[in-house]
Structure formats: C-alpha cells, structure tokens
Design a protein around this motif. Structure first.
Motif, PDB file in Angstrom:
ATOM      1  N   THR A 136       2.601  -6.572   2.468  1.00  0.00           N
ATOM      2  CA  THR A 136       3.213  -7.415   1.446  1.00  0.00           C
ATOM      3  C   THR A 136       2.134  -8.292   0.836  1.00  0.00           C
ATOM      4  O   THR A 136       0.974  -8.262   1.251  1.00  0.00           O
ATOM      5  N   GLY A 137       2.524  -9.101  -0.146  1.00  0.00           N
ATOM      6  CA  GLY A 137       1.544  -9.971  -0.794  1.00  0.00           C
ATOM      7  C   GLY A 137       0.605  -9.169  -1.666  1.00  0.00           C
ATOM      8  O   GLY A 137       1.028  -8.407  -2.546  1.00  0.00           O
ATOM      9  N   VAL A 138      -0.697  -9.316  -1.456  1.00  0.00           N
ATOM     10  CA  VAL A 138      -1.674  -8.506  -2.177  1.00  0.00           C
ATOM     11  C   VAL A 138      -1.679  -7.112  -1.553  1.00  0.00           C
ATOM     12  O   VAL A 138      -1.916  -6.954  -0.346  1.00  0.00           O
TER      13      VAL A 138
ATOM     14  N   GLU B 275       6.844  -9.840  -8.823  1.00  0.00           N
ATOM     15  CA  GLU B 275       6.650 -10.971  -9.732  1.00  0.00           C
ATOM     16  C   GLU B 275       6.761 -12.292  -8.981  1.00  0.00           C
ATOM     17  O   GLU B 275       6.039 -13.252  -9.282  1.00  0.00           O
ATOM     18  N   ALA B 276       7.655 -12.358  -7.991  1.00  0.00           N
ATOM     19  CA  ALA B 276       7.796 -13.587  -7.208  1.00  0.00           C
ATOM     20  C   ALA B 276       6.508 -13.891  -6.447  1.00  0.00           C
ATOM     21  O   ALA B 276       6.062 -15.048  -6.383  1.00  0.00           O
TER      22      ALA B 276
ATOM     23  N   LEU C  52       1.486 -16.825  -5.435  1.00  0.00           N
ATOM     24  CA  LEU C  52       0.049 -16.807  -5.173  1.00  0.00           C
ATOM     25  C   LEU C  52      -0.732 -17.520  -6.269  1.00  0.00           C
ATOM     26  O   LEU C  52      -1.748 -18.169  -5.993  1.00  0.00           O
ATOM     27  N   SER C  53      -0.279 -17.415  -7.516  1.00  0.00           N
ATOM     28  CA  SER C  53      -0.968 -18.144  -8.584  1.00  0.00           C
ATOM     29  C   SER C  53      -0.873 -19.649  -8.348  1.00  0.00           C
ATOM     30  O   SER C  53      -1.860 -20.383  -8.538  1.00  0.00           O
ATOM     31  N   ALA C  54       0.284 -20.111  -7.891  1.00  0.00           N
ATOM     32  CA  ALA C  54       0.435 -21.533  -7.581  1.00  0.00           C
ATOM     33  C   ALA C  54      -0.423 -21.923  -6.373  1.00  0.00           C
ATOM     34  O   ALA C  54      -1.041 -22.998  -6.359  1.00  0.00           O
ATOM     35  N   ASP C  55      -0.481 -21.048  -5.381  1.00  0.00           N
ATOM     36  CA  ASP C  55      -1.293 -21.330  -4.196  1.00  0.00           C
ATOM     37  C   ASP C  55      -2.778 -21.405  -4.549  1.00  0.00           C
ATOM     38  O   ASP C  55      -3.509 -22.267  -4.026  1.00  0.00           O
ATOM     39  N   VAL C  56      -3.235 -20.517  -5.402  1.00  0.00           N
ATOM     40  CA  VAL C  56      -4.637 -20.540  -5.825  1.00  0.00           C
ATOM     41  C   VAL C  56      -4.940 -21.839  -6.563  1.00  0.00           C
ATOM     42  O   VAL C  56      -5.959 -22.498  -6.324  1.00  0.00           O
ATOM     43  N   GLN C  57      -4.027 -22.223  -7.463  1.00  0.00           N
ATOM     44  CA  GLN C  57      -4.246 -23.456  -8.222  1.00  0.00           C
ATOM     45  C   GLN C  57      -4.267 -24.674  -7.312  1.00  0.00           C
ATOM     46  O   GLN C  57      -5.037 -25.621  -7.540  1.00  0.00           O
ATOM     47  N   ALA C  58      -3.440 -24.655  -6.265  1.00  0.00           N
ATOM     48  CA  ALA C  58      -3.355 -25.811  -5.367  1.00  0.00           C
ATOM     49  C   ALA C  58      -4.475 -25.853  -4.340  1.00  0.00           C
ATOM     50  O   ALA C  58      -4.697 -26.885  -3.704  1.00  0.00           O
ATOM     51  N   SER C  59      -5.196 -24.762  -4.181  1.00  0.00           N
ATOM     52  CA  SER C  59      -6.183 -24.657  -3.108  1.00  0.00           C
ATOM     53  C   SER C  59      -7.426 -25.505  -3.335  1.00  0.00           C
ATOM     54  O   SER C  59      -8.121 -25.879  -2.389  1.00  0.00           O
ATOM     55  N   GLY C  60      -7.749 -25.779  -4.586  1.00  0.00           N
ATOM     56  CA  GLY C  60      -8.992 -26.468  -4.903  1.00  0.00           C
ATOM     57  C   GLY C  60     -10.225 -25.601  -4.761  1.00  0.00           C
ATOM     58  O   GLY C  60     -11.355 -26.095  -4.867  1.00  0.00           O
TER      59      GLY C  60
END
Length: 314
Positions: free
Chosen positions: A4-6, A80-81, A86-94
């Motif tokens: 799942t995921g990537v 899509e979910a 993951l896009s939000a997680d990448v943005q939040a990761s710093g």
C-alpha cells in the motif's frame, strides 16, 4: 505482504541533448515502445516510452534539453486518498522544498502529480492515476512474451541510482514519511557514516538508491529489468554489435545480488539492464557493506572499484 502507499517507480524523465538519436537508442537498442509525443511547457519536445510488460501508458520520458541528466522521478501511489495524505505529510515534514501540484494531463493519460525536491536536490513526484493501456501480451491466456521485440527488450523501468549531498535528510524523508524500507546500506568510518542506501517500497531488493556525494541532483543510472543472466549477456552482445558506449560488465553486484551491464545513451546518461536480485520483506535484516569491501559490493567478480563508474554522472 499487502503493498500500500507508494507502490512502485512510475516514471523517470531523462534529459537528452538530441531527441531523435535518443529515441533510436531507447527504442531500437534498449527496446522500449514509443507511446506518445508532445511539447513540454517550456517548448522542448518530449517522447513517452514504456517496457513491453508495463500496464500503464508510459514509464520513461525523454526531453530534449541543453544538459543531460534527470528532470524528475515519479512514484505511483495506491489511491487519490493516499496521494492527498502523502502530499500533506511531505509538506509537514520540513524535509522537502519546491512543493506544488502539476495539473492532470501534463503527462498524457495521467492525473495530477505532487512535485517536491528532496534534500539531495532531486525532484520527485507522487501520482495516483495513469491510464492502463495494457502490456504487449494482454491479460487473457497470455504468452510468456510477445513477438516482435526489439533490442534488449526489458520488461519495465526498474530503478534509479542517484547522487547527492544530504543523504541523511533524503533517507529520513523516504523512510519516515514515504514508508520505504532499507534493504542494504554502505557505511564508512567504522559504521558511523552512512554513504549509500538501497530503498524498497515493494518487495524488490531496491526501487531507488542514493549515494552520498558532494553534489546535488545528479543521476548515476537509470535501470531496466531483464528476466535472467542470459538476457544480460545478450544485452552485452547488442552493445558491442551496435557500437554503444560500454561502461562496465556484464558482471554481478554483491549489493542486491543483481546481474548487470552498464552503458551510455548518446547524451552520456548511464543506462543499466538488470536481472536477479532477491525478494525483500520489511522484517528482513538490513544488509551492511563496509567501505573497505565496496569493490566486492559493486562488482562481485573482479572485486575492484572502478574510478569511471564512481565519478561519471549526469
């Protein structure tokens, strides 16, 4: 294991100095199938290609440019979910910069893509949708391979090996945020310094690898999957027959156990055709290579480092 995921490497965009010689190389010598042509937003021409056993519309993009190398690497996610999460997680990761969305249709038959730059300077993308155009054998009572294959005839785009400076940040992003596992690593300074990581999002020995170098955003090689050692040897024959620039091989890696031959496209980008390896699962212990045994790790047969192999990249 439920993946799942990537899910897998979805595409790689390669910069080439002249488009038509590059297309001839990737179609006639390597054996990819041309799927479409268009013009990028900056006006440069592009060609989209795939291996004969790949179901999605394309996996390789060639873009004519003034400098060779890799534009970006794309990763297919399961929904899509997951793309939104993951896009939000990448943005939040710093850990990423240059983040933004690429609209659907910018690649043919492809949905929206989330693009970001990782600490080693490479541009990555996540996407959830690409039209399934099917593989060359079909999916009902298929033969093991299709007729009319060209050149080395790889089944698919397999992985990239990339050079960059901030290996630690990139490793953290891929493992902690994107969910990749570490299959093998290369260490120096008595194990204190990690100089190479081989990462999997599936159950392959690796889907991408990074080597620590004092550069940013460099491509070492793009790899394509063959079935067996015999096909690697045939690929070496094709390299000689067609006077393709040979780098090294055919040989075997200690790292990943893969069978390999390396060569260059007309623009100087290193290609690999690869077979073998092992099945990786998340509970498998990480294989560690020390820098004093790196020659054996890279080239198992002659057990020697090759300066050209280590120092030439695009």
């Amino acid at each position: 294991m439920a993946i799942t995921g990537v899910l897998r490497p979805g595409h790689v965009s390669i910069r080439v100095l002249e488009l038509e010689p590059a297309v001839k190389h990737y179609v006639d010598t390597i054996g990819l199938q041309e799927m479409a042509r268009d013009t990028a937003a900056d006006g440069s021409p592009r060609v989209f290609l795939k291996g004969w056993d790949e179901s999605d519309h394309h996996s390789v993009v060639l873009r004519e440019a003034d400098e060779s190398g890799m534009d970006y690497m794309g990763w297919k996610v399961d929904s899509e979910a997951t793309l939104e999460k993951l896009s939000a997680d990448v943005q939040a990761s710093g850990l990423a910069t240059g983040m933004g969305w690429i609209e659907a249709g910018e690649h043919p038959k492809t949905g929206k893509r989330f693009r970001f730059t990782i600490p080693t300077g490479h541009v990555m993308e996540l996407y959830a949708h690409r039209e399934v155009t099917g593989c060359a054998t079909g999916y009902e009572n298929p033969d093991p391979w299709p007729d009319g294959l060209k050149g080395m005839a790889p089944r698919s785009f397999d992985h990239c090996l990339l050079y960059g400076d901030d290996l630690d940040g990139t490793y953290q992003l891929f493992t902690d945020v994107l969910g990749f596992g570490l299959s093998e690593k290369v260490v120096a300074d008595g194990g204190k310094l990690m100089i190479g990581v081989f990462l999997s999002c599936s159950n392959k020995a690796h889907d991408v690898a990074f080597i620590r170098q004092p550069v940013k955003n460099k491509l070492h090689h793009v790899s394509f999957l063959l079935d067996n050692w015999g096909e690697v040897l045939k690929a070496a024959d094709i390299i000689s027959k067609r006077r393709v620039s040979l780098d090294i091989g055919p040989t075997r890696h200690g790292i990943t156990r893969g069978e390999t031959v390396y060569f260059f496209d007309p623009s100087g980008n290193r290609n690999e055709v690869f077979a073998g390896g092992y099945t990786w699962y998340p509970d498998r212990p990480v294989i560690t290579w020390t820098d004093d045994q790196l020659g054996t790790g890279i080239f198992y047969h002659d057990r020697k480092l090759n300066d050209k192999f280590l120092s030439v990249f695009t």
